[in-house]
Design a protein around this motif. Structure first.
Motif, PDB file in Angstrom:
ATOM      1  N   ARG A 185       0.853  -1.187   0.000  1.00 22.99           N
ATOM      2  CA  ARG A 185       0.000   0.000   0.000  1.00 22.99           C
ATOM      3  C   ARG A 185       0.889   1.237   0.000  1.00 22.99           C
ATOM      4  O   ARG A 185       2.027   1.192   0.445  1.00 22.99           O
ATOM      5  CB  ARG A 185      -0.904   0.025   1.232  1.00 22.99           C
ATOM      6  N   TYR A 186       0.338   2.329  -0.491  1.00 21.22           N
ATOM      7  CA  TYR A 186       1.111   3.566  -0.540  1.00 21.22           C
ATOM      8  C   TYR A 186       0.200   4.764  -0.352  1.00 21.22           C
ATOM      9  O   TYR A 186      -1.028   4.672  -0.497  1.00 21.22           O
ATOM     10  CB  TYR A 186       1.843   3.694  -1.882  1.00 21.22           C
ATOM     11  N   GLN A 187       0.812   5.903  -0.036  1.00 21.16           N
ATOM     12  CA  GLN A 187       0.127   7.183  -0.103  1.00 21.16           C
ATOM     13  C   GLN A 187       1.164   8.259  -0.395  1.00 21.16           C
ATOM     14  O   GLN A 187       2.235   8.296   0.212  1.00 21.16           O
ATOM     15  CB  GLN A 187      -0.642   7.489   1.183  1.00 21.16           C
ATOM     16  N   ILE A 188       0.854   9.108  -1.367  1.00 20.31           N
ATOM     17  CA  ILE A 188       1.759  10.173  -1.781  1.00 20.31           C
ATOM     18  C   ILE A 188       1.817  11.221  -0.676  1.00 20.31           C
ATOM     19  O   ILE A 188       0.782  11.607  -0.112  1.00 20.31           O
ATOM     20  CB  ILE A 188       1.301  10.769  -3.117  1.00 20.31           C
ATOM     21  N   CYS A 189       3.024  11.672  -0.355  1.00 15.94           N
ATOM     22  CA  CYS A 189       3.215  12.519   0.812  1.00 15.94           C
ATOM     23  C   CYS A 189       4.266  13.587   0.534  1.00 15.94           C
ATOM     24  O   CYS A 189       4.741  13.744  -0.592  1.00 15.94           O
ATOM     25  CB  CYS A 189       3.648  11.653   2.000  1.00 15.94           C
ATOM     26  N   GLY A 190       4.646  14.299   1.588  1.00 14.70           N
ATOM     27  CA  GLY A 190       5.754  15.245   1.534  1.00 14.70           C
ATOM     28  C   GLY A 190       5.600  16.309   0.466  1.00 14.70           C
ATOM     29  O   GLY A 190       4.493  16.796   0.204  1.00 14.70           O
ATOM     30  N   PRO A 191       6.705  16.708  -0.196  1.00 15.73           N
ATOM     31  CA  PRO A 191       6.644  17.773  -1.193  1.00 15.73           C
ATOM     32  C   PRO A 191       5.606  17.545  -2.289  1.00 15.73           C
ATOM     33  O   PRO A 191       5.013  18.499  -2.796  1.00 15.73           O
ATOM     34  CB  PRO A 191       8.069  17.780  -1.768  1.00 15.73           C
ATOM     35  N   SER A 192       5.379  16.286  -2.661  1.00 13.27           N
ATOM     36  CA  SER A 192       4.368  15.991  -3.690  1.00 13.27           C
ATOM     37  C   SER A 192       2.979  16.356  -3.191  1.00 13.27           C
ATOM     38  O   SER A 192       2.161  16.918  -3.936  1.00 13.27           O
ATOM     39  CB  SER A 192       4.419  14.511  -4.076  1.00 13.27           C
ATOM     40  N   ALA A 193       2.693  16.043  -1.934  1.00 14.18           N
ATOM     41  CA  ALA A 193       1.388  16.386  -1.357  1.00 14.18           C
ATOM     42  C   ALA A 193       1.308  17.874  -1.037  1.00 14.18           C
ATOM     43  O   ALA A 193       0.232  18.484  -1.168  1.00 14.18           O
ATOM     44  CB  ALA A 193       1.145  15.557  -0.100  1.00 14.18           C
ATOM     45  N   TYR A 240       4.855   7.386   1.143  1.00 12.58           N
ATOM     46  CA  TYR A 240       4.966   6.393   2.197  1.00 12.58           C
ATOM     47  C   TYR A 240       4.422   5.081   1.641  1.00 12.58           C
ATOM     48  O   TYR A 240       3.433   5.075   0.882  1.00 12.58           O
ATOM     49  CB  TYR A 240       4.127   6.781   3.410  1.00 12.58           C
ATOM     50  N   ASN A 241       5.055   3.975   2.003  1.00 12.38           N
ATOM     51  CA  ASN A 241       4.550   2.672   1.602  1.00 12.38           C
ATOM     52  C   ASN A 241       5.081   1.635   2.577  1.00 12.38           C
ATOM     53  O   ASN A 241       5.932   1.938   3.421  1.00 12.38           O
ATOM     54  CB  ASN A 241       4.977   2.353   0.166  1.00 12.38           C
ATOM     55  N   ASN A 242       4.559   0.436   2.482  1.00 13.03           N
ATOM     56  CA  ASN A 242       4.945  -0.601   3.450  1.00 13.03           C
ATOM     57  C   ASN A 242       5.781  -1.726   2.847  1.00 13.03           C
ATOM     58  O   ASN A 242       5.862  -2.809   3.403  1.00 13.03           O
ATOM     59  CB  ASN A 242       3.696  -1.191   4.121  1.00 13.03           C
ATOM     60  N   ARG A 243       6.428  -1.476   1.693  1.00 14.81           N
ATOM     61  CA  ARG A 243       7.202  -2.526   1.040  1.00 14.81           C
ATOM     62  C   ARG A 243       8.594  -2.099   0.560  1.00 14.81           C
ATOM     63  O   ARG A 243       9.538  -2.882   0.638  1.00 14.81           O
ATOM     64  CB  ARG A 243       6.424  -3.080  -0.162  1.00 14.81           C
ATOM     65  N   ILE A 244       8.732  -0.897   0.029  1.00 17.67           N
ATOM     66  CA  ILE A 244       9.950  -0.507  -0.683  1.00 17.67           C
ATOM     67  C   ILE A 244      10.602   0.693  -0.008  1.00 17.67           C
ATOM     68  O   ILE A 244       9.910   1.593   0.478  1.00 17.67           O
ATOM     69  CB  ILE A 244       9.627  -0.167  -2.151  1.00 17.67           C
ATOM     70  N   SER A 245      11.936   0.705  -0.017  1.00 15.44           N
ATOM     71  CA  SER A 245      12.672   1.816   0.577  1.00 15.44           C
ATOM     72  C   SER A 245      13.700   2.347  -0.413  1.00 15.44           C
ATOM     73  O   SER A 245      14.334   1.576  -1.140  1.00 15.44           O
ATOM     74  CB  SER A 245      13.372   1.359   1.860  1.00 15.44           C
ATOM     75  N   GLY A 246      13.849   3.656  -0.460  1.00 14.80           N
ATOM     76  CA  GLY A 246      14.901   4.266  -1.266  1.00 14.80           C
ATOM     77  C   GLY A 246      14.398   4.971  -2.512  1.00 14.80           C
ATOM     78  O   GLY A 246      13.212   4.916  -2.844  1.00 14.80           O
ATOM     79  N   ARG A 247      15.304   5.623  -3.193  1.00 15.49           N
ATOM     80  CA  ARG A 247      14.972   6.345  -4.424  1.00 15.49           C
ATOM     81  C   ARG A 247      15.113   5.415  -5.626  1.00 15.49           C
ATOM     82  O   ARG A 247      16.055   4.623  -5.690  1.00 15.49           O
ATOM     83  CB  ARG A 247      15.891   7.553  -4.607  1.00 15.49           C
ATOM     84  N   ARG A 248      14.174   5.519  -6.537  1.00 19.43           N
ATOM     85  CA  ARG A 248      14.206   4.709  -7.749  1.00 19.43           C
ATOM     86  C   ARG A 248      13.744   5.547  -8.932  1.00 19.43           C
ATOM     87  O   ARG A 248      12.870   6.406  -8.798  1.00 19.43           O
ATOM     88  CB  ARG A 248      13.268   3.496  -7.641  1.00 19.43           C
ATOM     89  N   SER A 249      14.329   5.236 -10.083  1.00 18.87           N
ATOM     90  CA  SER A 249      13.840   5.798 -11.337  1.00 18.87           C
ATOM     91  C   SER A 249      13.112   4.688 -12.075  1.00 18.87           C
ATOM     92  O   SER A 249      13.650   3.592 -12.252  1.00 18.87           O
ATOM     93  CB  SER A 249      14.997   6.320 -12.191  1.00 18.87           C
ATOM     94  N   ILE A 250      11.876   4.964 -12.465  1.00 21.04           N
ATOM     95  CA  ILE A 250      11.082   4.011 -13.232  1.00 21.04           C
ATOM     96  C   ILE A 250      10.670   4.721 -14.513  1.00 21.04           C
ATOM     97  O   ILE A 250       9.884   5.669 -14.483  1.00 21.04           O
ATOM     98  CB  ILE A 250       9.847   3.532 -12.446  1.00 21.04           C
TER      99      ILE A 250
END
Length: 267
Positions: free
Chosen positions: A94-102, A119-129
């Motif tokens: 699960r996730y929810q968009i937060c911080g500067p984006s929100a 915020y999410n409950n599975r993945i940590s760190g910065r990624r480019s997709i």
């Protein structure tokens, strides 16, 4: 032996013919080799080339997002909503968009961040997709909640933290988001125009805030003239402690002291 380039060109056509026929939007390594009659190394090479060319999108290791048709003259560019929906389905998270984006979404800050924070409950760190950048902030399951779901023009859903949760996180996660003391002004401005936000802010602070956040928001609401009865919910959650914290972190801890909330008013 046939040259590699032409082989892969043929495989690419067969690949897209198959996924379009089956209406697939996700493919995984190991699935296409038997169908296309190619080896594991050829399949990996095919996926790598299609991904490098921008025709498909690597969501995570071994998992690719596929467009409904070959991108005409360009790269496949799915938006944030589709990427997060498919990625979270894959990792069962699960996730929810937060911080500067929100902050930008709610009009608190006019700066458009180049990174989507969530915020999410599975993945940590910065990624480019693909061409998009994400900052995945992994939190415990119980720290997810207080959300606002937005429908996109493509009938997808994007999950944001609610406005009250976003304001609280500006205080709670100030060091990550560089959001104090600006966050205090945001809270004042928003509850002035939307008085009902006061009770919502108290609820999310009581549920998701730590002691420092409870103290700072409790003190802020007191100085803003909110009735003590409203902030008692927060006051009752404070543990007995003689320690003091600065009102504005990172500044000199010199100023008057508010004993009720344990705040050094340093700004």
């Amino acid at each position: 032996m046939k040259p590699k380039g032409p082989e892969l060109g043929s495989f690419s056509s067969r690949f897209f013919s198959y996924v379009q026929l089956r209406k697939l939007d996700i493919v995984r390594t190991g699935e296409m080799g038997p169908i296309l009659g190619i080896s594991e190394s050829q399949e990996r090479d095919l996926f790598r080339r299609l991904s490098d060319s921008g025709w498909i999108l690597r969501l995570k290791r071994g998992v690719y997002l596929v467009p409904p048709r070959i991108p005409a003259g360009g790269k496949y560019s799915p938006g944030v909503a589709l990427i997060l929906q498919k990625l979270m389905e894959e990792v069962q998270g699960r996730y929810q968009i937060c911080g500067p984006s929100a902050f930008n979404f709610y009009g608190l800050d006019d700066q458009i961040p180049s990174v989507t924070y969530l915020y999410n409950n599975r993945i940590s760190g910065r990624r480019s997709i693909g061409s998009l950048a994400f900052s995945f902030i992994k939190v415990a399951d119980e720290r997810l909640g207080a959300i606002h779901v937005v429908s996109t023009r493509d009938n997808l859903e994007m999950v944001y933290s609610s406005k009250a949760r976003t304001l609280m996180d500006a205080v709670y996660d100030w060091s990550r988001f560089n959001s104090l003391p600006r966050g205090y002004e945001w809270i004042k401005a928003e509850i002035k125009t939307e008085p009902k936000l006061t009770s919502e802010l108290i609820e999310v602070t009581a549920k998701f805030g730590n002691m420092a956040t409870i103290r700072r928001i409790g003190y802020l609401l007191d100085t803003f003239g909110r009735k003590p009865k409203m902030t008692n919910r927060l006051l009752h959650q404070l543990s007995a402690s003689g320690s003091l914290i600065p009102w504005i972190p990172g500044r000199s801890s010199k100023g008057s002291i508010n004993r009720k909330w344990g705040i050094i008013v340093n700004g």
